[in-house]
Design a protein around this motif. Sequence first.
Motif, mmCIF file in Angstrom:
data_model
loop_
_atom_site.group_PDB
_atom_site.id
_atom_site.type_symbol
_atom_site.label_atom_id
_atom_site.label_comp_id
_atom_site.label_asym_id
_atom_site.label_seq_id
_atom_site.Cartn_x
_atom_site.Cartn_y
_atom_site.Cartn_z
ATOM 1 N N ALA A 215 0.875 -1.144 -0.042
ATOM 2 C CA ALA A 215 -0.270 -0.045 0.079
ATOM 3 C C ALA A 215 0.828 1.376 0.067
ATOM 4 C CB ALA A 215 -0.955 0.244 1.474
ATOM 5 N N LEU A 216 2.075 1.203 0.579
ATOM 6 C CA LEU A 216 2.631 2.244 0.906
ATOM 7 C C LEU A 216 3.963 2.549 -0.124
ATOM 8 C CD1 LEU A 216 3.189 2.694 4.555
ATOM 9 C CD2 LEU A 216 1.314 3.558 3.273
ATOM 10 N N ARG A 217 4.102 1.477 -1.258
ATOM 11 C CA ARG A 217 5.130 1.530 -2.259
ATOM 12 C C ARG A 217 4.661 2.642 -3.138
ATOM 13 N NH1 ARG A 217 4.693 -3.568 -3.942
ATOM 14 N NH2 ARG A 217 6.189 -4.171 -2.109
ATOM 15 N N ARG A 264 3.571 15.210 -0.604
ATOM 16 C CA ARG A 264 2.725 14.863 0.544
ATOM 17 C C ARG A 264 1.902 15.710 0.992
ATOM 18 N NH1 ARG A 264 6.105 10.787 4.424
ATOM 19 N NH2 ARG A 264 4.116 10.655 5.522
ATOM 20 N N MET A 265 0.517 15.171 1.417
ATOM 21 C CA MET A 265 -0.499 15.953 1.814
ATOM 22 C C MET A 265 -1.203 15.217 3.009
ATOM 23 S SD MET A 265 -2.165 17.258 -1.772
ATOM 24 C CE MET A 265 -2.959 18.714 -1.160
ATOM 25 N N LYS A 266 -1.815 16.094 3.806
ATOM 26 C CA LYS A 266 -2.524 15.350 5.031
ATOM 27 C C LYS A 266 -4.003 16.005 4.928
ATOM 28 C CE LYS A 266 -2.511 16.106 10.146
ATOM 29 N NZ LYS A 266 -2.129 16.627 11.252
ATOM 30 N N ARG A 267 -5.091 14.901 4.831
ATOM 31 C CA ARG A 267 -6.309 15.068 4.930
ATOM 32 C C ARG A 267 -6.718 15.206 6.454
ATOM 33 N NH1 ARG A 267 -9.939 11.975 0.581
ATOM 34 N NH2 ARG A 267 -10.728 14.006 0.903
ATOM 35 N N PRO A 268 -7.896 15.839 6.543
ATOM 36 C CA PRO A 268 -8.368 16.208 7.844
ATOM 37 C C PRO A 268 -8.593 15.083 8.527
ATOM 38 C CG PRO A 268 -9.788 17.180 6.266
ATOM 39 C CD PRO A 268 -8.764 16.499 5.528
ATOM 40 N N GLN A 269 -8.961 13.654 8.289
ATOM 41 C CA GLN A 269 -8.906 12.332 8.876
ATOM 42 C C GLN A 269 -7.585 11.843 9.503
ATOM 43 O OE1 GLN A 269 -9.964 12.991 6.054
ATOM 44 N NE2 GLN A 269 -9.909 10.872 4.938
ATOM 45 N N ALA A 295 -7.632 8.362 2.619
ATOM 46 C CA ALA A 295 -8.645 7.722 2.906
ATOM 47 C C ALA A 295 -9.328 6.267 2.175
ATOM 48 C CB ALA A 295 -9.810 8.848 2.457
ATOM 49 N N SER A 296 -8.505 6.095 1.234
ATOM 50 C CA SER A 296 -8.705 4.763 0.310
ATOM 51 C C SER A 296 -7.947 3.583 0.971
ATOM 52 C CB SER A 296 -8.637 4.922 -1.028
ATOM 53 O OG SER A 296 -7.196 5.335 -1.327
ATOM 54 N N LEU A 297 -7.044 3.878 2.064
ATOM 55 C CA LEU A 297 -6.179 2.903 2.627
ATOM 56 C C LEU A 297 -7.079 1.854 3.495
ATOM 57 C CD1 LEU A 297 -3.138 5.202 3.185
ATOM 58 C CD2 LEU A 297 -3.308 3.404 1.489
ATOM 59 N N SER A 298 -6.543 0.643 3.195
ATOM 60 C CA SER A 298 -7.347 -0.239 4.156
ATOM 61 C C SER A 298 -7.242 0.013 5.735
ATOM 62 C CB SER A 298 -6.777 -1.872 3.956
ATOM 63 O OG SER A 298 -5.195 -1.923 4.253
ATOM 64 N N THR A 299 -8.091 -0.737 6.565
ATOM 65 C CA THR A 299 -8.094 -0.715 7.894
ATOM 66 C C THR A 299 -6.774 -0.920 8.656
ATOM 67 O OG1 THR A 299 -10.230 -0.924 7.969
ATOM 68 C CG2 THR A 299 -9.007 -1.328 10.111
ATOM 69 N N VAL A 300 -5.874 -2.028 8.160
ATOM 70 C CA VAL A 300 -4.824 -2.530 8.394
ATOM 71 C C VAL A 300 -3.532 -1.450 8.413
ATOM 72 C CG1 VAL A 300 -2.763 -4.115 8.192
ATOM 73 C CG2 VAL A 300 -5.011 -4.958 8.299
ATOM 74 N N VAL A 301 -3.569 -0.724 6.925
ATOM 75 C CA VAL A 301 -2.585 0.467 6.743
ATOM 76 C C VAL A 301 -2.907 1.646 7.529
ATOM 77 C CG1 VAL A 301 -1.521 1.785 4.962
ATOM 78 C CG2 VAL A 301 -2.458 -0.548 4.643
ATOM 79 N N ALA A 302 -4.297 1.694 7.701
ATOM 80 C CA ALA A 302 -4.702 2.894 8.269
ATOM 81 C C ALA A 302 -4.368 2.854 9.895
ATOM 82 C CB ALA A 302 -6.032 3.165 8.368
ATOM 83 N N ALA A 303 -4.423 1.697 10.486
ATOM 84 C CA ALA A 303 -3.948 1.382 11.724
ATOM 85 C C ALA A 303 -2.365 1.558 11.891
ATOM 86 C CB ALA A 303 -4.464 0.235 12.316
#
Length: 364
Positions: A215-217, A264-269, A295-303
């Motif tokens: 996901a981060l590649r 790189r950008m930072k969204r509000p969430q 916002a489209s990243l999986s729950t695992v990556v978001a965690a």
Amino acid sequence: MGLLDTLHRWTGGFLGLILAILGLTGAILVHRDAWIMLPHAGDAQIQTTHVIAATTERLMADPATRPQSITFANANLGLDRLDFGKGAGAYTDQAGTIVSQWQSQWARPELWLFDLHHHLFSGDTGETIIGIAGVAGLFFVVTGTILWWRTRKTFAFRLVPKRLSRPAIVRHHRDLGIVAAPLLILSLLTGATLVFRPISALFLGPGAPATIDAALRAPKGPKVALASHLDWRGMTVAARARFPDAELRSLSLPRKESGLVTIRMKRPQEWLPNGRTTLWFAADDGRLIGARDAASLSTVVAAYNLLYPLHAGKVGGLGYRLVMTLSGLALFLLGTLSVWSFWFKRPAKAKRQVPRRPRVAEGR
């Protein structure tokens, strides 16, 4: 219990100093934006698109003075930071005027403290040592909790030992450790996982490391050289147009042979200070190659993306920073006093008593 106690003492005696360094530097770095005392450091953050675009164009226009990256001002620090590589850098106001410049990281305490905390001044080797120390620290917390349980009835919390004798230090170490255990687990687990990504499999599932890597590649881009002149303003405007609700956090030149300029950008969430919302542009003509919406990243990556903000105190404001400060200071005390008691306050070996031969009365 005897073997567990021996392992705890001996590994602590050797790794305690490293953990103490990590604890003290971490406690200081949590507040690093607050003690950068430079002109415009207290300015309000500017995120107006045309202002950032103009500043970016000004800083990147001349190939001879172009930085390798720009990190834009945030809510806690009103300065942009430039990185020229090999320890050189500068702070500028948000219009691009330099307010401080240096040729070595040793000129800025926040930079060499960061390098000490993350790399022990030893690059990738130091980072690996830190990761090992973090894993060992988790071992100390678990084994220390087990060893504390048998002496729980003598618990007495003190910030510092009653005296610098070995028994007093051991008792203080034991009781302070059990109080600080939850914070130490948070600090050590997040830190160790950031160094050794496979550890994430323990709490995010066995497939987590591969999912995170994928996901981060960065996307595969053309292997092209960086052009002398690019439309820096256009790339910045395009990024904001793609994600209008996001902060512009950084712009980086291609690394190694990637051929990609990264914004790189930072969204509000997002909690991550510089965000995971990313755009990549071709280094030869500035065309958009790819974009990733956090916002489209999986729950695992978001965690996984929560680990660094939790570790570095980048969420929760001053209150959480103070909590992580306490965690760092506790680790510093536990590490230094364990080394002191192990190497300098070890109990003296009892002298071997030679049995006396019974005296025979004279005349017998």
